[in-house]
Motif scaffolding. Sequence first.
Motif, PDB file in Angstrom:
ATOM      1  N   ALA A  16       0.729  -1.093   0.045  1.00 59.47           N
ATOM      2  CA  ALA A  16      -0.084   0.082   0.065  1.00 59.47           C
ATOM      3  C   ALA A  16       0.952   1.316   0.158  1.00 59.47           C
ATOM      4  O   ALA A  16       0.497   2.355  -0.646  1.00 59.47           O
ATOM      5  N   ALA A  17       2.001   1.209   0.930  1.00 60.03           N
ATOM      6  CA  ALA A  17       2.870   2.308   0.851  1.00 60.03           C
ATOM      7  C   ALA A  17       3.621   2.611  -0.465  1.00 60.03           C
ATOM      8  O   ALA A  17       3.598   3.812  -0.931  1.00 60.03           O
ATOM      9  N   ALA A  18       4.030   1.405  -1.098  1.00 57.80           N
ATOM     10  CA  ALA A  18       4.562   1.393  -2.592  1.00 57.80           C
ATOM     11  C   ALA A  18       3.343   2.168  -3.603  1.00 57.80           C
ATOM     12  O   ALA A  18       3.893   2.891  -4.664  1.00 57.80           O
ATOM     13  N   GLN A  19       2.238   1.793  -3.394  1.00 61.49           N
ATOM     14  CA  GLN A  19       1.345   2.212  -4.388  1.00 61.49           C
ATOM     15  C   GLN A  19       1.154   3.800  -4.361  1.00 61.49           C
ATOM     16  O   GLN A  19       0.768   4.229  -5.367  1.00 61.49           O
ATOM     17  N   ASN A  20       1.499   4.430  -3.254  1.00 66.91           N
ATOM     18  CA  ASN A  20       1.319   5.922  -3.381  1.00 66.91           C
ATOM     19  C   ASN A  20       2.209   6.315  -4.276  1.00 66.91           C
ATOM     20  O   ASN A  20       2.140   7.727  -4.688  1.00 66.91           O
ATOM     21  N   TYR A  21       3.232   5.582  -4.787  1.00 61.18           N
ATOM     22  CA  TYR A  21       4.229   6.246  -5.643  1.00 61.18           C
ATOM     23  C   TYR A  21       3.794   5.952  -7.105  1.00 61.18           C
ATOM     24  O   TYR A  21       4.589   6.320  -7.850  1.00 61.18           O
ATOM     25  N   LYS A  22       2.776   5.175  -7.186  1.00 59.34           N
ATOM     26  CA  LYS A  22       2.229   4.995  -8.634  1.00 59.34           C
ATOM     27  C   LYS A  22       3.159   4.214  -9.475  1.00 59.34           C
ATOM     28  O   LYS A  22       3.484   4.584 -10.604  1.00 59.34           O
ATOM     29  N   LEU A  23       3.824   3.186  -8.853  1.00 61.56           N
ATOM     30  CA  LEU A  23       4.672   2.292  -9.912  1.00 61.56           C
ATOM     31  C   LEU A  23       3.930   1.685 -10.975  1.00 61.56           C
ATOM     32  O   LEU A  23       2.707   1.334 -11.033  1.00 61.56           O
ATOM     33  N   ASP A  24       4.804   1.843 -12.188  1.00 61.84           N
ATOM     34  CA  ASP A  24       4.192   1.388 -13.540  1.00 61.84           C
ATOM     35  C   ASP A  24       4.207  -0.007 -13.454  1.00 61.84           C
ATOM     36  O   ASP A  24       5.043  -0.630 -13.043  1.00 61.84           O
ATOM     37  N   PRO A  25       2.903  -0.601 -13.358  1.00 56.64           N
ATOM     38  CA  PRO A  25       2.654  -2.114 -13.263  1.00 56.64           C
ATOM     39  C   PRO A  25       3.379  -2.751 -14.507  1.00 56.64           C
ATOM     40  O   PRO A  25       2.457  -3.412 -15.207  1.00 56.64           O
ATOM     41  N   ARG A  26       4.565  -3.008 -14.801  1.00 54.82           N
ATOM     42  CA  ARG A  26       5.185  -3.785 -15.679  1.00 54.82           C
ATOM     43  C   ARG A  26       5.150  -5.039 -15.143  1.00 54.82           C
ATOM     44  O   ARG A  26       5.417  -5.273 -13.860  1.00 54.82           O
ATOM     45  N   ASP A  27       5.098  -6.244 -15.982  1.00 62.42           N
ATOM     46  CA  ASP A  27       5.355  -7.537 -15.702  1.00 62.42           C
ATOM     47  C   ASP A  27       6.801  -8.091 -15.761  1.00 62.42           C
ATOM     48  O   ASP A  27       7.695  -7.547 -15.929  1.00 62.42           O
ATOM     49  N   ALA A  28       6.853  -9.350 -15.156  1.00 56.88           N
ATOM     50  CA  ALA A  28       7.851  -9.948 -14.885  1.00 56.88           C
ATOM     51  C   ALA A  28       8.155 -10.963 -16.127  1.00 56.88           C
ATOM     52  O   ALA A  28       9.061 -12.002 -15.844  1.00 56.88           O
ATOM     53  N   ASN A  29       7.525 -10.876 -17.378  1.00 58.75           N
ATOM     54  CA  ASN A  29       7.448 -11.853 -18.254  1.00 58.75           C
ATOM     55  C   ASN A  29       8.834 -11.499 -19.259  1.00 58.75           C
ATOM     56  O   ASN A  29       8.455 -11.352 -20.482  1.00 58.75           O
ATOM     57  N   PHE A  30       9.989 -11.245 -18.863  1.00 58.05           N
ATOM     58  CA  PHE A  30      11.160 -11.120 -19.480  1.00 58.05           C
ATOM     59  C   PHE A  30      11.680 -12.538 -19.833  1.00 58.05           C
ATOM     60  O   PHE A  30      11.331 -13.625 -19.049  1.00 58.05           O
ATOM     61  N   SER A  31      12.502 -12.873 -21.031  1.00 58.13           N
ATOM     62  CA  SER A  31      12.735 -14.141 -21.287  1.00 58.13           C
ATOM     63  C   SER A  31      14.046 -14.675 -20.628  1.00 58.13           C
ATOM     64  O   SER A  31      14.199 -16.231 -20.610  1.00 58.13           O
ATOM     65  N   GLU A  32      14.861 -13.922 -20.062  1.00 51.31           N
ATOM     66  CA  GLU A  32      16.023 -14.308 -19.538  1.00 51.31           C
ATOM     67  C   GLU A  32      15.760 -15.158 -18.006  1.00 51.31           C
ATOM     68  O   GLU A  32      14.875 -14.648 -17.388  1.00 51.31           O
ATOM     69  N   ARG A  33      16.348 -16.300 -18.037  1.00 46.58           N
ATOM     70  CA  ARG A  33      16.522 -17.085 -16.820  1.00 46.58           C
ATOM     71  C   ARG A  33      17.783 -17.185 -16.194  1.00 46.58           C
ATOM     72  O   ARG A  33      18.652 -17.859 -17.120  1.00 46.58           O
ATOM     73  N   LEU A  34      17.875 -17.215 -14.738  1.00 48.37           N
ATOM     74  CA  LEU A  34      18.815 -17.662 -14.139  1.00 48.37           C
ATOM     75  C   LEU A  34      18.657 -19.164 -13.454  1.00 48.37           C
ATOM     76  O   LEU A  34      17.630 -19.242 -12.756  1.00 48.37           O
ATOM     77  N   THR A  35      19.439 -19.774 -13.653  1.00 46.07           N
ATOM     78  CA  THR A  35      19.476 -21.226 -12.989  1.00 46.07           C
ATOM     79  C   THR A  35      20.892 -21.685 -12.478  1.00 46.07           C
ATOM     80  O   THR A  35      22.027 -21.478 -12.828  1.00 46.07           O
TER      81      THR A  35
END
Length: 371
Positions: free
Chosen positions: A22-41
């Motif tokens: 809720a505190a972070a939402q006050n900063y109006k964070l851009d809701p980008r997703d985590a759907n990038f193709s790079e993966r670390l294993t």
Amino acid sequence: MAKAFRLIVAAALGMSALPGPAAAQNYKLDPRDANFSERLTVVDESTAPVIGPDHAGLAGNRSGFETGVTVKVDGVYHLFVGEMFGRPHLDLRIAHWTSKDAIDWTRDTTIVSSDPARSATNFNAENWVQAIIFDEKSKRWNLFYVSYRGGSPEHGEALNMDYEGAIHRAVADRPGKAGINGRFTDAGVVMKPDIHSTRWEGQQGVDSFFPYPVGDKWVALHGSHNHIPPSPWLVGVATADSLDSTDWKRVPSEQPSPIEDLFIENPIVSKLPNGNYMAVYDVNNYPNQADVAPKPANSIGYSVSRDGIRWHQGRALVVQTRPDSSWSADVRTPMGLVPEDDGSYTLLYAAKMVDKPFWAVGRVRVRLTEK
């Protein structure tokens, strides 16, 4: 460096945990997703710390390590790391360690010392390493670190917390890549709280700073946090014309960046073979945050940017995957991705041990894939 303070803030305010998103939402964070193709294993891991409480080269370091950066030069690994030589998270110095295999380490020297007496007038009570960067323009290594002052109770501040974090730059005395083995001379402050600080940046000042080249510019992820009232630890994006600049300009659309909405600190950025950028960072691992999906235990965070400016929401990477390697009670800060000849990366990290009051250095080998 901030995880110790999180619980102090919560206890002081009668809270079981820091505030949720809720505190972070006050900063109006851009809701980008985590759907990038790079993966670390993880493809290989040490089942015990590579630098632990029984290491012969601790030089009086009683509490362990926190924050650090690893680079590889001419086949030798160089680790610039914060040593908590006395009280954990209070008595700090920056040291240089070397290794030929990232497993057996030798302490070289102390690079930056502190004056471990936290007060409202001592701006050098703690020194936390942020980056070690070779500047192709000057042909010298540049070391970046943050220092703080303590709080002033008479001015409504908490004595046991850090304030007005400022980022210092120190430059190798010797030019060339070999200069990494020598002395560093302080070259002044490059970023600190000022009239350009944006609303999300708080009382802690600049708590994280990592610069990296993007085209003909330099970009930096810079972090901050507000103690009272408590807010999330977040990062923003700033740019400059040169690595030695003292005029880092905040990117308005990335104040703050949406990589994490609750906690991100000490990101370290690498350029990937595909041209994208990856940041590895310290991430919140506590499971009791209301309405926040907990990160897996013993994990770090990582995120990707295609242009070095706009970052995706981050993912978690568990760095202790085997039952016989779970020596940590709390994984802390990753110390960067070091590329290897076989296409993998070596990654060191700081973590608190399960059976001893010591924050040791662990090691994993990771592989990057795209899906």
